[in-house]
Design an enzyme around this catalytic site. Structure first.
Site, PDB file in Angstrom:
ATOM      1  N   HIS A 124      19.345  78.408  47.500  1.00 31.73           N
ATOM      2  CA  HIS A 124      19.934  79.338  46.539  1.00 31.73           C
ATOM      3  C   HIS A 124      18.962  80.433  46.086  1.00 31.73           C
ATOM      4  CE1 HIS A 124      22.938  76.113  46.274  1.00 31.73           C
ATOM      5  NE2 HIS A 124      23.743  76.987  45.703  1.00 31.73           N
ATOM      6  N   GLU A 167      17.839  71.158  48.770  1.00 28.56           N
ATOM      7  CA  GLU A 167      17.566  72.160  47.748  1.00 28.56           C
ATOM      8  C   GLU A 167      18.629  72.026  46.681  1.00 28.56           C
ATOM      9  OE1 GLU A 167      19.575  75.091  47.204  1.00 28.56           O
ATOM     10  OE2 GLU A 167      21.029  74.682  48.773  1.00 28.56           O
ATOM     11  N   SER A 190      25.101  75.846  50.430  1.00 27.16           N
ATOM     12  CA  SER A 190      25.657  75.360  49.169  1.00 27.16           C
ATOM     13  C   SER A 190      26.843  74.436  49.449  1.00 27.16           C
ATOM     14  CB  SER A 190      26.041  76.536  48.266  1.00 27.16           C
ATOM     15  OG  SER A 190      26.308  76.103  46.945  1.00 27.16           O
TER      16      SER A 190
END
Length: 303
Positions: free
Chosen positions: A276, A206, A111
């Site tokens: 995630h 992603e 992230s």
């Protein structure tokens, strides 16, 4: 610079824990620390780990000092990031990547950590791990344990990941360093010194909580900046809650990809279980890989 592989982990190793982005959630962090201790590791918390400054885990100086102190500690084998959120981009200019190259450590997270992993590659050529955060380790549903520990322990030495035939959008074989991370963070790095060089790479990306038009816009930015033209392959991770609030605005990912990958011919797979999502696999950012859609495999190549 030659690519540096991070040291492998073994029980008894000391692992630094830092929060360069958002503030920690204490209960989740405590469960993750307990998980590491139960496996025989010795977690070492950053001095400012429990700080909070609005949406940040302390002010910039506190977060940077923690990270640089852990980087400089020769007794640590790894730095495992506590959580994502936002904030790494605010401190990346001050990170001591020269010290990290002199004394490489495994950097583990995803992230917001995308920024630090990209910078570790551009500044030190250090391979990093795109895998679970410490705050997720107490929940076994959040990550693929076998993938994580085979990656960190180096068994097997040449790991591979399979995927179903339905994941293949475009056939082919492509080889290159696996670079990427969270799409919004990658787009934010375009034009900065910390942007990973994507020509000749297999791009992994992603995302979470982004509507299709935003995915479209971000991929369009990469295309217009010339970052998609010379890839060797693309691996799209799980897109979690990336749905249109208004169903009339929904646009299939395949159509978005068709628009922005026009004129290219490298292999593309989607819905790869990383990012995630639950049961996330751990991927080596910066390591040479081979994406082979006939074999339905993403595999590290021998160095």
């Amino acid at each position: 610079m030659k690519t540096l592989l991070p040291p492998l982990l073994a029980p008894g190793d000391r692992i630094g824990i830092a929060a360069p982005g958002g503030p920690i959630r204490q209960e989740a962090l405590d469960r993750g620390v307990a998980y590491l201790a139960a496996r025989g590791y010795r977690p070492v918390a950053g001095r400012n780990l429990a700080r909070r400054h609005a949406y940040l885990a302390g002010d910039d100086r506190e977060r940077l000092d923690d990270l640089n102190r852990l980087i400089a500690d020769p007794a640590l084998t790894a730095i495992w990031f506590a959580r994502g959120g936002y904030g790494s981009a605010r401190i990346v200019e001050g990170v001591d990547f020269a010290a990290l190259r002199r004394s490489p450590k495994a950097l583990i997270g995803y992230s917001d950590v995308t920024v630090l992993q990209a910078a570790a590659w551009t500044e030190a050529r250090l391979q990093t791990w795109y895998g679970p955060l410490v705050s997720e380790l107490g929940d076994p549903a959040r990550f693929d344990e076998a993938s994580l520990w085979s990656a960190l322990s180096g068994t097997p030495a040449v790991p591979s990941h399979s995927y179903p035939a339905a994941a293949v959008v475009r056939q082919g074989v492509g080889e290159g360093p696996l670079l990427g991370g969270c799409l919004s963070l990658l787009v934010g790095l375009v034009g900065t010194p910390y942007e990973p060089p994507l020509d000749g790479a297999v791009l992994f990306w992603e995302e979470v909580n982004e509507e299709p038009f935003r995915i479209d816009r971000m991929l369009g930015h990469l295309r217009l900046a010339g970052r998609l033209a010379k890839l060797r392959g693309m691996v799209v991770g799980r897109l979690v809650d990336c749905v249109a609030e208004d169903p009339r605005n929904d646009l299939p990912l395949a159509e978005i990809l068709q628009t922005h990958l026009a004129g290219t011919d490298y292999p593309v797979v989607v819905d790869f279980p990383a990012g995630h999502c639950a049961a996330k696999r751990t991927l080596p950012i910066g390591r040479a890989v081979r994406l082979d859609t006939a074999a339905l495999c993403l595999a590290v190549t021998r160095d």
